[in-house]
Motif scaffolding. Structure first.
Motif, PDB file in Angstrom:
ATOM      1  N   SER A  36       0.832  -1.214   0.000  1.00 28.19           N
ATOM      2  CA  SER A  36       0.000   0.000   0.000  1.00 28.19           C
ATOM      3  C   SER A  36       0.864   1.261   0.000  1.00 28.19           C
ATOM      4  N   LEU A  37       1.835   1.288  -0.902  1.00 26.24           N
ATOM      5  CA  LEU A  37       2.656   2.472  -1.097  1.00 26.24           C
ATOM      6  C   LEU A  37       1.819   3.613  -1.659  1.00 26.24           C
ATOM      7  N   LEU A  38       2.365   4.812  -1.635  1.00 23.12           N
ATOM      8  CA  LEU A  38       1.677   5.981  -2.154  1.00 23.12           C
ATOM      9  C   LEU A  38       1.155   5.714  -3.561  1.00 23.12           C
ATOM     10  N   ASP A 118      -1.392   3.766   4.272  1.00 25.30           N
ATOM     11  CA  ASP A 118      -0.237   3.925   3.386  1.00 25.30           C
ATOM     12  C   ASP A 118       1.057   3.593   4.130  1.00 25.30           C
ATOM     13  N   VAL A 119       2.032   3.118   3.383  1.00 25.44           N
ATOM     14  CA  VAL A 119       3.348   2.791   3.924  1.00 25.44           C
ATOM     15  C   VAL A 119       4.420   3.487   3.083  1.00 25.44           C
ATOM     16  N   MET A 150       1.398   1.657  10.139  1.00 21.25           N
ATOM     17  CA  MET A 150       0.826   1.396  11.449  1.00 21.25           C
ATOM     18  C   MET A 150      -0.301   0.382  11.361  1.00 21.25           C
ATOM     19  N   LYS A 151      -0.061  -0.688  10.624  1.00 24.30           N
ATOM     20  CA  LYS A 151      -1.143  -1.641  10.388  1.00 24.30           C
ATOM     21  C   LYS A 151      -1.501  -2.445  11.632  1.00 24.30           C
ATOM     22  N   ALA A 152      -0.530  -2.650  12.536  1.00 21.53           N
ATOM     23  CA  ALA A 152      -0.870  -3.315  13.799  1.00 21.53           C
ATOM     24  C   ALA A 152      -1.815  -2.449  14.615  1.00 21.53           C
ATOM     25  N   VAL A 180      -7.154   5.778   6.521  1.00 24.20           N
ATOM     26  CA  VAL A 180      -6.927   6.905   5.622  1.00 24.20           C
ATOM     27  C   VAL A 180      -5.639   6.723   4.825  1.00 24.20           C
ATOM     28  N   VAL A 181      -5.543   7.494   3.766  1.00 25.88           N
ATOM     29  CA  VAL A 181      -4.349   7.505   2.931  1.00 25.88           C
ATOM     30  C   VAL A 181      -3.519   8.753   3.236  1.00 25.88           C
ATOM     31  N   GLU A 182      -2.281   8.707   2.831  1.00 27.17           N
ATOM     32  CA  GLU A 182      -1.375   9.864   2.801  1.00 27.17           C
ATOM     33  C   GLU A 182      -0.971  10.431   4.157  1.00 27.17           C
ATOM     34  N   GLU A 183      -1.022   9.654   5.211  1.00 26.05           N
ATOM     35  CA  GLU A 183      -0.477  10.152   6.472  1.00 26.05           C
ATOM     36  C   GLU A 183       1.024  10.348   6.363  1.00 26.05           C
TER      37      GLU A 183
END
Length: 436
Positions: A36-38, A118-119, A150-152, A180-183
């Motif tokens: 789940s990259l940008l 996102d990662v 921060m998926k955990a 959410v996306v883009e943190e």
């Protein structure tokens, strides 16, 4: 009869979370397996939508529309497309029931759980022990990009809610779950949720910090492009080396960084750190040919700054430092502010949210919750600075976030889930799920 309802005790909630540990680990593995990259967050968000649907929550997946948020406080400008960028929001809204069907002493306050999907990039995959999106467990830790950051944390609030539901109870106040996306680059995902009207009495973001975060620095990103003059290396003196010129400007930025970190200027909350404000040269591109004087070089900078410092002051200071150095050497450059334009913020350690979360932690862990500030930014700033929603940042212990062989402690993952489940019971109150 409703007056014979027996609400779950703290120990029963903890025991239920523990029985779900195998499921929690498996769900986390599934989530970490998504790259789940940008710009590639969609599949992971569909997965989260399915999870929330399975919990019979009211789920909305919606695209981020820049025109809806570009003029709001906290917005960060971007130079990429938002096609396929969706947030997922799931909401539990309890029905109105008789007072004797509510847990005694419950505060009945609403709550947002927020987490980013996102990662960051993995770096060279050969440096990892195993493929970064092939999660595995070793020595009590789950490895993989995004496992900690921060998926955990996301799965911890999912399992906490599900544990209460499997005990036959649901919160007696509204609970909103947001992925959410883009943190990692703007925070515009969380801003879009707030702009859409999702509000509550408090918000928790379980980022990978096993302590209550008391404050966070601000962060700005900028891109600086330096123009040179190409020439053959046999007559280098007739050209202008854009890479050398860029490094000269970087040295001026380093001087500014040093001046911002002198002890006399340090924000009181961050005095424990020897170098609280980090300037990171994160990317650089330049040159066209090894035997040609390079005609252009660009670099991307991340700069930290203390809470309370206006963004415009930060941008002006960086621009002035670059401009003064450029004039000395007659360097031509352009600067663009894309990505993070994030103000620093502090949390209310004496507020109801932090006190209750600290109390829940002590009930579960048998000790006081640690507290400290962090030298990065999180989406907590949106809630605290712009929407008057107290926030807390608190999640599982993790290592090598943004690095190689990122991992999360499964024991800490379980403990944080225990705390969050008990916190929901106290903050929101409980009512029998059969009343829903």
């Amino acid at each position: 009869m409703s007056n014979n309802i027996r609400f779950p005790t703290k120990d029963e909630i903890i025991a239920k979370v523990d029985t779900m540990q195998a499921e929690a680990v498996e769900k986390l593995k599934q989530l970490v397996s998504f790259d789940s990259l940008l710009g590639n967050e969609q599949d992971a968000q569909i997965f989260m939508q399915e999870i929330f649907n399975s919990l019979s929550l009211n789920v909305e997946r919606f695209p981020i529309v820049l025109d809806d948020i570009k003029d709001l406080p906290g917005f960060s400008p971007v130079n990429w497309s938002y096609d396929g960028k969706d947030n997922v929001v799931a909401q539990h809204t309890p029905p109105v029931v008789a007072s004797d069907m509510l847990s005694k002493g419950s505060q009945g306050k609403s709550l947002i759980f927020n987490g980013h999907i996102d990662v960051v990039p993995t770096g060279r995959e050969t440096l990892w022990s195993k493929h970064p999106f092939s999660p595995y467990v070793k020595d009590g830790r789950l490895y993989g990009r995004g496992s900690g950051d921060m998926k955990a944390g996301v799965m911890a609030f999912v399992i906490a809610y599900k544990a209460l539901k499997e005990l036959g109870f649901v919160p007696s106040a509204k609970v909103i779950f947001q992925t959410v996306v883009e943190e990692e680059c703007t925070g515009n995902g969380t801003l879009a949720c707030l702009a859409r009207g999702y509000r509550a009495d408090a918000a928790i973001i379980p980022e990978p910090f096993p302590f209550l975060v008391t404050g966070q620095v601000g962060v700005v990103w900028c891109n600086v492009t330096v123009q040179g003059k190409p020439a053959h290396t046999l007559e280098m003196e007739t050209g202008i080396n854009a890479i050398d010129a860029a490094m000269y400007l970087v040295s001026a930025i380093r001087d500014l960084e040093k001046s911002w970190n002198v002890k006399e200027k340090c924000h009181p909350l961050f005095k424990q750190f020897p170098h609280p404000l980090g300037f990171n040269l994160g990317q650089i591109q330049g040159g066209e040919w090894t035997s040609s004087v390079p005609s252009e070089c660009s670099f991307d900078l991340r700069a930290g700054f203390f809470p309370g410092t206006p963004l415009e002051t930060v941008r002006n200071s960086i621009t002035q430092a670059i401009d003064e150095a450029a004039k000395l050497k007659k360097i031509t450059y352009q600067i663009q502010w894309n990505g993070f334009q994030a103000e620093g913020s502090t949390m209310d350690v004496n507020g109801d949210l932090m006190k209750q979360l600290g109390s829940s932690y002590k009930d579960v862990m048998g000790k006081e919750v640690p507290q400290q500030p962090i030298l990065c930014t999180t989406d907590c700033r949106f809630f605290d600075l712009y929407y008057n929603i107290p926030s807390a940042c608190f999640g599982p212990e993790s290592t090598h976030i943004h690095g190689i062989d990122e991992s999360v402690s499964l024991e800490s993952y379980r403990d944080i889930t225990r705390v969050l489940a008990c916190f929901i019971a106290e903050w929101c109150g409980l009512q029998p799920s059969s009343s829903a």
